[in-house]
Design an enzyme around this catalytic site. Structure first.
Site, mmCIF file in Angstrom:
data_model
loop_
_atom_site.group_PDB
_atom_site.id
_atom_site.type_symbol
_atom_site.label_atom_id
_atom_site.label_comp_id
_atom_site.label_asym_id
_atom_site.label_seq_id
_atom_site.Cartn_x
_atom_site.Cartn_y
_atom_site.Cartn_z
ATOM 1 N N ASP A 1 -4.779 -4.207 5.880
ATOM 2 C CA ASP A 1 -5.097 -5.061 4.736
ATOM 3 C C ASP A 1 -3.934 -6.022 4.490
ATOM 4 O O ASP A 1 -2.770 -5.683 4.683
ATOM 5 C CB ASP A 1 -5.361 -4.222 3.479
ATOM 6 N N HIS B 1 -2.766 -0.908 -3.303
ATOM 7 C CA HIS B 1 -3.900 0.000 -3.193
ATOM 8 C C HIS B 1 -3.709 1.204 -4.103
ATOM 9 O O HIS B 1 -2.729 1.945 -3.983
ATOM 10 C CB HIS B 1 -4.055 0.492 -1.752
ATOM 11 N N SER C 1 0.867 -1.186 0.000
ATOM 12 C CA SER C 1 0.000 0.000 0.000
ATOM 13 C C SER C 1 0.899 1.230 0.000
ATOM 14 O O SER C 1 1.760 1.354 -0.867
ATOM 15 C CB SER C 1 -0.944 -0.037 1.202
#
Length: 304
Positions: A131, A39, A12
């Protein structure tokens, strides 16, 4: 145990720097397929394939729905699509967001574990919140290999640190150590470290509402990891839930303060038009002024 020829990598914040550094040191003859979820905004121009292709010897491209899986390739989740692995092929899904993300790392990790089991090496790099943690747990439960970037060197340490706290990660490695480890695992028929024993998830009812759709959520405990799920299919990790609920409260306080200011303005207009004899109006103004000051303190505007 079989060689780890299905490599799934999640990143991310900080991923635009970490991923090229990792791919630069993978060998051209790597006998494994590499899958990447990072992401990105749904309106992203999708420059990651070009960055990774230029960084190292392996060709990188956005995954195409239904395409076959080949070794020596890097498949990247396109903006606004989950990358899902099935036996022998890739699927792209526009399914419910997980951890408020699409593409979501957990979706890719979970599908890889279900389809390829012991053949999977899951790698979690720099990023915020949690995540990838539940997905890495799934990789571990299916006897795959779990690798986490050392939080001490990660640009954003939360994702790798939450993985280390939440499960028995097999390898905590610096970024420059991961390519050699993946290369060794992709050709070895033995894992260098034994995963932990499988843990059955525990499902509990909660009073939480889904931050995406407002539906009721259940809590799923996976060892030291907790994930919230609604009937629509949204899944949210504990840390992401806490941050999103906090943001919601802050937004509601801001809205309430704005409405309070507007209401007081209207009350003062009414007072001017009705004259000074309205005691009920004066009491209402005093009450609403007190409420406004409380909201200012809660929002931090009293310090400005």
């Amino acid at each position: 145990m079989p060689a780890r020829d299905i490599i799934v990598i999640g990143a991310s914040a900080g991923g635009f720097e970490a991923l090229p550094a990792l791919m630069a040191n993978l060998p051209a003859e790597l006998p494994a397929a590499v899958f990447v979820t990072m992401h990105v905004s749904e309106r992203s121009q999708g420059i990651l394939p070009q960055l990774l292709s230029r960084a190292g010897p392996l060709l990188a491209a956005h995954a195409v729905d239904g395409e076959p899986i080949r070794a020596g390739r890097i498949y990247i989740a396109p903006p606004d699509y989950h990358l899902v692995l099935e036996p022998g092929r890739i699927l792209l899904s526009h399914g419910p967001k997980e951890n408020l993300q699409r593409p979501c790392i957990n979706v890719m990790f979970r599908s890889a574990a279900a389809s390829y089991g012991e053949r999977v090496a899951g790698v979690l790099l720099t990023g915020m919140l949690d995540d990838g943690v539940a997905g890495l747990w799934e990789v571990q439960q299916h006897h795959g290999t779990t690798i986490v970037q050392d939080p001490e060197e990660a640009t954003y340490r939360a994702m790798p640190e939450n993985a280390v706290r939440g499960l028995n990660v097999q390898y905590i490695a610096r970024l420059d150590e991961i390519p050699a480890l993946l290369t060794q695992l992709s050709v070895s028929d033995q894992t260098l470290s034994v995963p932990g024993e499988p843990v059955w998830p525990i499902v509990e009812n909660t009073n939480q509402a889904c931050p995406e759709c407002g539906g009721a959520m259940t809590s799923v405990r996976m060892g030291r990891i907790r994930e919230y799920r609604c009937h629509v299919g949204h899944r949210v990790g504990l840390q992401t839930m806490i941050v999103e609920k906090s943001r919601t409260i802050e937004r509601l306080i801001e809205v309430a303060l704005s409405q309070s200011e507007e209401l007081l303005s209207l009350l003062h207009i009414a007072q001017n038009e009705l004259g000074p004899d309205s005691s009920e109006l004066e009491m209402e103004i005093a009450k609403r002024t007190s409420q406004r000051e409380v909201l200012r303190r809660l929002s931090g505007n009293d310090k400005q």
